[in-house]
Enzyme design. Structure first.
Site, PDB file in Angstrom:
ATOM      1  N   TYR A 144       0.807  -1.168  -0.066  1.00 52.77           N
ATOM      2  CA  TYR A 144       0.077   0.052  -0.012  1.00 52.77           C
ATOM      3  C   TYR A 144       0.884   0.974   0.162  1.00 52.77           C
ATOM      4  O   TYR A 144       2.009   1.486   0.806  1.00 52.77           O
ATOM      5  CB  TYR A 144      -0.996  -0.046   1.179  1.00 52.77           C
ATOM      6  N   ASP A 239       9.361   2.920  -0.722  1.00 55.42           N
ATOM      7  CA  ASP A 239       8.452   3.661   0.082  1.00 55.42           C
ATOM      8  C   ASP A 239       8.624   3.366   1.504  1.00 55.42           C
ATOM      9  O   ASP A 239       8.133   2.346   2.142  1.00 55.42           O
ATOM     10  CB  ASP A 239       7.032   3.302  -0.281  1.00 55.42           C
ATOM     11  N   LYS A 267       4.740   9.681   8.434  1.00 51.37           N
ATOM     12  CA  LYS A 267       4.420   9.260   9.935  1.00 51.37           C
ATOM     13  C   LYS A 267       5.389   9.808  10.522  1.00 51.37           C
ATOM     14  O   LYS A 267       5.278  11.055  11.170  1.00 51.37           O
ATOM     15  CB  LYS A 267       4.476   7.659   9.633  1.00 51.37           C
TER      16      LYS A 267
END
Ligand code: KE4
Length: 432
Positions: A144, A239, A267
């Protein structure tokens, strides 16, 4: 546990917000029951609107690696907000943030700040396409990379949890340029490259997958991707929105000693505030506007309050040295080994994947090394386990397809509380 205020809020929220939540995975669809609404958090604990307290093993899906409301982060935010909230003009803190990121992430020579992981990955892929002049990208089933159109094909995390790994609304024109490989399967990548020769701009991968549950790269997989991309003139994008500053100071690329052409971050770098970033080699990054032709922009990119929180976080991590990560690995291993002993004793099928402070418990007898094997685990058993842990005050990610995140606020004493709750829950599930 009394959930009246949460339930009332959820009823009201559903009349105003799609699904009553601002991000689908929060809705508890995969685990049943209604989502809890939270009012405060400190250290390892979150308190819901009915005054129930939980030990938090989501940590805002990764950002709260130091636990909630760490004093250094709090202090940075409160002092920053006294000076300004937003300018929409360059500030010293953005230069400092870029300096810190470039000094900590080995492959990043230049970096652009954005406001989420999705913005980071969308921008990195646009840059790769603009820089190479090629249209197609390769991603992996179950990975994802945020909700950008190009990524909502065979996507993990909430897309998978909601049963829409291929989202409606993504046009066939977009989908045709996203090629899907199997995680940990270099042959599946070679086949796509052979069938789309000279058409692939980039390959994007979670170097440690966290969005099909925690799934580790097999020995040689990341290095194999590096060599393949170099040979084929394909840009390798790591990623590291989840793994950045999570699995080591320099992220997964430093941990595995494999370096991408572009890295996306999010994050942890915001310390809990909305921040994303993408960066890489100067020659590629200089292709971004205003110096280059590839456009990308953002009203609140580099917001001074968010930069203050992010800088406090990264400087804390930078000053800790390697002992910081080995301590996180140690406490996470303690929890994982404790749950393993319980599952062995109670005779349930399971696999536990862990790297550093990321872990997942899969209820399956087979090793989990890609989406197919992750999807083979017993989601019904996970659902029971989730609910039993929640009723004992342990807040797990509400989906089998998510990683747990351990923070430095989780002490051995708190770990023992987690293990006690786990054993109690597993005994009630097995009736033993
Ligand atoms: P955001 O746009 O949610 O900030 O980041 C997207 C993203 C990109 N790349 C990776 C590897 C990610 O894990 C994420 C977001 N992670 C999910 C948790 N699996 C966010 C939680 C949610 O969607 O509510």
């Amino acid at each position: 546990m009394n959930q009246n205020n949460s339930n009332n809020l959820f009823q009201r929220a559903q009349t105003l917000i799609p699904g009553g939540v601002n991000s689908p995975v929060r809705a508890f669809k995969a685990v049943g029951g209604e989502p809890l609404f939270f009012s405060s958090a400190k250290g390892a604990y979150m308190t819901d609107v009915d005054e129930n307290q939980y030990i938090d093993l989501i940590n805002s899906w990764g950002p709260m690696i130091l636990g909630h409301c760490h004093p250094e982060i709090e202090q940075a935010i409160t002092s920053a907000v006294k000076k300004s909230i937003s300018f929409g003009a360059p500030t010293p803190s953005e230069v400092e943030m870029a300096q810190v990121i470039c000094s900590m992430v080995p492959s990043i020579e230049k970096v652009r700040m954005v406001n989420s992981g999705t913005e980071a990955t969308m921008s990195a892929v646009r840059l790769a396409r603009g820089f190479t002049g090629k249209d197609k990208i390769i991603k992996f089933e179950g990975c994802y990379h945020g909700h950008g159109d190009s990524f909502l094909i065979a996507a993990g995390s909430g897309a998978l949890t909601m049963g829409v790994p291929n989202s409606p609304g993504v046009t066939s024109g977009t989908a045709k340029d996203t090629l899907i490989a199997k995680f940990n399967d270099l042959d599946s990548v070679n086949q796509l490259v052979d069938a789309n020769r000279h058409q692939v701009a980039a390959l994007i991968v979670e170097p440690v997958a966290g969005n099909m549950g925690c799934v580790l790269p097999r020995e040689g997989f990341l290095q194999g991707l590096r060599e393949l991309c170099t040979a084929e003139g394909i840009l390798l994008i790591f990623d590291e929105v989840m793994t950045g500053f999570r699995v080591s100071q320099g992220g997964a690329q430093q941990f595995f000693n494999v370096y991408p052409d572009l890295t996306t971050l999010g994050k942890i770098i915001g310390g809990g505030m909305p921040v994303g970033a993408y960066g890489g080699k100067k020659e590629i990054m200089d292709y971004i506007s205003p110096d280059g032709p590839v456009y990308q922009a953002g009203t609140l990119s580099g917001n001074p309050v968010a930069m203050a929180a992010g800088l406090a976080m990264l400087n804390h991590l930078r000053n800790q040295g390697d002992g910081f990560y080995s301590a996180l690995d140690e406490i996470t291993t303690y929890i994982a080994k404790g749950i393993k002993r319980q599952l062995d004793e109670l005779g349930l099928p399971f696999k536990i994947n862990q790297l550093g402070s990321m872990m997942s418990v899969f209820f399956t007898k087979d090793p989990v090394y890609d989406f197919e094997t992750a999807a083979g685990s017993d989601a019904g058993l996970f659902r029971q386990y989730f609910q039993s842990m929640l009723s004992s005050g342990i807040y797990l990610p509400p989906s089998q397809y998510e990683s747990w995140f351990i923070s430095t606020a989780i002490t051995k004493e708190i770990s023992d509380q987690i293990l006690d709750a786990s054993f109690k829950g597993l005994q009630s599930i097995t009736g033993k």
